[in-house]
Scaffold this active site. Structure first.
Site, PDB file in Angstrom:
ATOM      1  N   ASP A 293       0.534  -1.426   0.156  1.00 29.41           N
ATOM      2  CA  ASP A 293       0.018   0.050   0.301  1.00 29.41           C
ATOM      3  C   ASP A 293       1.297   0.999  -0.037  1.00 29.41           C
ATOM      4  OD1 ASP A 293      -2.331  -1.724   0.390  1.00 29.41           O
ATOM      5  OD2 ASP A 293      -2.230  -1.686   2.369  1.00 29.41           O
TER       6      ASP A 293
ATOM      7  N   TYR B 209       6.647 -10.021   7.176  1.00 32.70           N
ATOM      8  CA  TYR B 209       6.596  -8.292   6.663  1.00 32.70           C
ATOM      9  C   TYR B 209       7.640  -8.538   8.182  1.00 32.70           C
ATOM     10  CZ  TYR B 209       3.637  -7.856   3.187  1.00 32.70           C
ATOM     11  OH  TYR B 209       3.230  -7.818   1.663  1.00 32.70           O
TER      12      TYR B 209
END
Length: 245
Positions: A53, A111
């Protein structure tokens, strides 16, 4: 037509995410496709392991594209790095099997979310979230154990209504602290929209006492987004690695 696998790192601060969008050209996919289309003399589409994003970073994003070119893999890498912006770097280019797809063939991703508990060094300030409160890291670790495994993560996401499955598998969560930086490292089969940032926000708020650790089982049971913690800012999130068989 050859299929090329590329590994990319980028500072996502000034971009509107990876995925090409109709209302802006300021995406990482758009930058890649513009350069590759000039290199190959035709429109090229680039596929990533997953969208990141707006404001999210990547240490090793994986992508692939198909094109006809006489350039070697090393020459493609040099060409891309010559014409891409300085906050995007191609670290490797290899010729892949024609059926390889960076998203469909991915088996897991890692992540990291970084939280600074004191004013961060100016050279890393764009890559961490500067927190107001100092959390109890051991409490965060204990609560994270509830998240590991296969669950319906709808309540830990911003997906809204969807017919697609929201079940995902989290393989492990590691939380460690060094020099005032708390790192939450999460590996899983895949991630829903804002899932890592919401999990990180929930663990952070449990660590600061704003939420009770029992909230995790409540979110799994109710699938209610409002029961989970805050969505932490994009700046602290980085895609570390994508794994394939």
């Amino acid at each position: 037509m050859k299929n090329y696998k590329i590994t990319v790192q980028y500072d996502g601060t000034r971009y509107n995410g990876w995925q090409r969008q109709g209302n802006t050209q300021n995406t990482i996919q758009e930058r890649f496709e513009n350069v590759l289309s000039k290199m190959c003399g035709k429109n090229i589409e680039v596929f990533a392991s997953g969208r990141t994003d707006a404001g999210v970073h990547a240490e090793a994003q994986t992508a692939n594209f198909k094109c006809d070119t006489e350039l070697s893999a090393e020459e493609i890498k040099e060409y891309l790095n010559q014409y891409l912006p300085q906050d995007i770097l191609v670290t490797s280019v290899t010729e892949a099997d024609e059926r390889f797809h960076s998203r469909l063939n991915a088996v897991s991703k890692t992540y990291e979310y970084k939280i600074a508990t004191r004013k961060p060094d100016v050279f890393i300030r764009k890559f961490v979230y500067f927190a107001d409160d100092v959390p109890n890291v051991e409490k965060m670790r204990l609560s994270a154990k509830q998240i590991v495994g296969t669950h319906d993560f709808k309540g830990f996401s911003s997906v809204g209504k969807t017919k697609k499955s929201t079940v995902r598998t989290i393989n492990y969560i590691e939380i460690f602290e060094e020099d005032g930086i708390i790192t939450i490292r999460i590996n899983g089969s895949g991630f829903l929209y804002n899932m890592v940032r919401i999990i990180s926000g929930t663990l952070y708020e449990i660590g600061t006492g704003k939420l009770d650790e029992r909230v995790i089982s409540e979110v799994f049971e109710t699938k209610c987004r409002e029961a989970a913690g805050t969505t932490l800012p994009a700046c602290g999130l980085k895609l570390i690695e994508v794994f394939y068989q």
